[in-house]
Design an enzyme around this catalytic site. Structure first.
Site, short mmCIF file in Angstrom:
data_model
loop_
_atom_site.label_atom_id
_atom_site.label_comp_id
_atom_site.label_asym_id
_atom_site.label_seq_id
_atom_site.Cartn_x
_atom_site.Cartn_y
_atom_site.Cartn_z
N ASP A 4 4.02 -10.92 11.47
CA ASP A 4 3.84 -10.92 10.01
C ASP A 4 2.66 -11.84 9.70
OD1 ASP A 4 4.11 -11.33 7.24
OD2 ASP A 4 6.25 -10.88 7.37
N TYR A 42 0.90 -7.14 -6.79
CA TYR A 42 -0.10 -6.46 -5.96
C TYR A 42 -1.50 -6.64 -6.57
CZ TYR A 42 -2.16 -2.59 -3.25
OH TYR A 42 -2.93 -1.83 -2.42
O1 LIG Z 1 6.22 11.07 -8.67
C1 LIG Z 1 5.21 10.60 -9.25
C2 LIG Z 1 4.52 9.47 -8.78
C3 LIG Z 1 3.43 9.02 -9.49
N1 LIG Z 1 3.02 9.66 -10.63
C4 LIG Z 1 1.85 9.20 -11.37
O2 LIG Z 1 0.71 9.41 -10.58
C5 LIG Z 1 -0.24 8.40 -10.85
C6 LIG Z 1 -0.65 7.78 -9.52
O3 LIG Z 1 0.44 7.02 -9.06
P1 LIG Z 1 0.65 6.59 -7.54
O4 LIG Z 1 2.04 6.08 -7.43
O5 LIG Z 1 0.26 7.68 -6.63
O6 LIG Z 1 -0.36 5.41 -7.28
P2 LIG Z 1 -0.98 4.33 -8.27
O7 LIG Z 1 -2.25 4.90 -8.77
O8 LIG Z 1 0.01 3.90 -9.27
O9 LIG Z 1 -1.27 3.14 -7.30
C7 LIG Z 1 -2.10 3.32 -6.16
O10 LIG Z 1 -3.40 3.17 -6.59
C8 LIG Z 1 -4.45 2.75 -5.81
C9 LIG Z 1 -4.09 2.25 -4.45
O11 LIG Z 1 -5.04 1.32 -3.98
C10 LIG Z 1 -2.76 1.61 -4.43
O12 LIG Z 1 -2.38 1.35 -3.12
C11 LIG Z 1 -1.66 2.36 -5.10
O13 LIG Z 1 -0.86 1.36 -5.62
C12 LIG Z 1 0.42 7.43 -11.82
O14 LIG Z 1 0.03 7.73 -13.12
C13 LIG Z 1 1.89 7.73 -11.69
O15 LIG Z 1 2.64 7.49 -12.84
C14 LIG Z 1 3.69 10.79 -11.08
O16 LIG Z 1 3.32 11.38 -12.09
N2 LIG Z 1 4.77 11.21 -10.39
#
Ligand SMILES: O=c1ccn([C@@H]2O[C@H](COP(=O)(O)OP(=O)(O)O[C@H]3OC[C@@H](O)[C@H](O)[C@H]3O)[C@@H](O)[C@H]2O)c(=O)[nH]1
Length: 421
Positions: free
Chosen positions: A138, A225
């Site tokens: 870690d 994060y």
């Molecule tokens: O099931 C889902 C998951 C996510 N989403 C949406 O999709 C978009 C993207 O979400 P993700 O969970 O894929 O990822 P995020 O953009 O929030 O974060 C990511 O962004 C950049 C990277 O560097 C990070 O590691 C990661 O945290 C968000 O608006 C989220 O609300 C959905 O609509 N449905």
């Protein structure tokens, strides 16, 4: 009375004979059984020894180059060109693809992972190779090894994973980064930090270039994060200015590809798994001030493009942050429809309320990467998605064969406080 005594004495004599006969039979049987057990053990031992002999013979009778053919092909690099490279988080989704590239390029790669989101399975094809080493460690604890380059990727990256244990996420990105910068300083290694587009928070500037300072809620659920990576960047530049450590900072935008964890929870893996299993595709709605009611807009980069960008940034002379992402925008809804059509799925689309502090729109300005690294994404979205769909299909088969795949759980609360270590 005399008769009775004689009868008993007679019976005893007879019983004695019977008992004697039984004892004799038992003795003979024991001897025989004992011998056969010994024999079978002997046979067993002979068999095991034979197997060990056969295996060692196989290993020793092959010349090294033939034996090493069970590994993916590796280029030969001279001592001068071959680097000793540490990849923290090297058993994770991006880290393992980076491991493949650097191993196949002929470098010596040490992967350090605590296996919170990484998996041995992602790098198992290198285990035993003379250029490869896997350490269960870690980064929150110091590490003392000799290396020339450090790719510092260790951190949970998907929102459910980094929110699972926010304190640990902060420690990984702060103490972990300090430890790796300390190592870089001690051994004179160059360090590349895997930063994120999340340093821009919920951006008010569109598209985001590297000059933008961001719009982050420092006390929101994503802060562990976002702020963790922001301070990690700050640390890199403090070490560069004060100690002369060579640093590289990649701001990585949404990336997808094979080896994503089944329970990653990011949009690409969620949609593909939902489509493959005939479950509704969960689309987050855009909220806040937007009157359009459209789902969020995002961009997606395939893992091989990212890995090429990381390697060219590491070997460049650019010490300031560089965006690595795909500038091709899609709404989440378009994206859900595209995945549905590629999977040929009858899944419905289900709208979910938007999560707190979810960025509304994100698109990298990649002019700097283009100009200074000659880098831009080359894998078309559909091609990357098809590869990822194939991967998740195999993962589902793997799961159907009763392989246990752990699910990330919600942060456990103890006396009002989340668990941490
Ligand atoms: O099931 C889902 C998951 C996510 N989403 C949406 O999709 C978009 C993207 O979400 P993700 O969970 O894929 O990822 P995020 O953009 O929030 O974060 C990511 O962004 C950049 C990277 O560097 C990070 O590691 C990661 O945290 C968000 O608006 C989220 O609300 C959905 O609509 N449905």
């Amino acid at each position: 009375m005399k008769r009775v005594f004689w009868l008993i004495a007679g019976l005893n004599r007879r019983m004695m004979k019977i008992l004697f006969a039984l004892a004799l039979i038992a003795y003979v049987a024991c001897e025989y059984l004992g011998m056969s057990v010994n024999l079978s053990i002997e046979r067993g031992e002979i068999k095991i020894e034979q197997i060990i002999d056969e295996v060692s013979l196989t290993h020793s009778s092959y010349p090294l180059n033939v034996f090493s053919q069970k590994y993916p092909p590796v280029k030969f690099l001279s001592e001068k060109d071959r680097k000793r490279i540490l990849i923290t988080g090297g058993a994770g989704f991006v880290g393992s693809h980076l491991t493949d590239k650097l191993m196949m390029d002929g470098h010596e790669v040490t992967v350090v992972d605590n296996f919170f989101t990484g998996r041995k399975r992602n790098v198992e094809h290198w285990i035993g190779h003379e250029n490869f080493e896997l350490i269960n460690h870690d980064v929150v604890e110091p590490l003392y090894i000799e290396v020339d380059q450090i790719y510092h990727l260790a951190s949970p990256a998907s929102p459910p994973n980094y929110m699972y244990n926010p304190i640990k996420t902060i420690k990984t990105n702060t103490i972990g980064t300090l430890n790796m910068l300390g190592l870089a300083k001690r051994v004179g290694a160059r360090l590349l930090l895997a930063s994120t587009s999340e340093v821009y928070g919920d951006p008010e500037v569109h598209p985001q270039n590297e000059e933008y300072w961001g719009h982050v809620n420092p006390i929101g659920p994503r802060a562990c994060y976002d702020e963790g990576k922001r301070v990690a960047e700050t640390m890199c530049y403090a070490y560069m200015k004060q100690e002369g450590v060579e640093v590289r900072v990649a701001r990585i935008f949404n990336t997808f590809g094979s080896r994503m964890h089944m329970n990653d929870g990011r949009v690409v893996s969620n949609f593909i798994l939902q489509a493959l299993q005939g479950e509704p595709l969960t689309v987050s709605k855009q909220s806040g001030t937007s009157t359009r009611g459209e789902p969020n807009v995002f961009v997606y980069l395939f893992s091989s493009d990212l890995v090429n960008g990381l390697v060219s940034l590491m070997n460049s002379n650019i010490s300031s942050p560089v965006n690595l992402g795909n500038p091709e925008e899609h709404t989440i809804l378009e994206f859900a429809r595209l995945i549905k059509s590629l999977v040929v799925s009858r899944s419905q689309i289900q709208f979910l309320p938007e999560a707190q502090d979810d960025p509304q729109r994100r698109r990298p300005d990649i002019r700097k990467a283009k100009m200074m690294l000659g880098w831009e994404p080359v894998v078309p979205l559909e091609e990357g998605l098809n590869k990822t769909i194939q991967y998740f299909n195999r993962e589902l088969e793997h799961q159907a064969n009763n392989q246990y795949i752990p699910k990330p759980k919600a942060a456990r609360m103890k006396k009002g406080r989340p668990r941490h270590n």
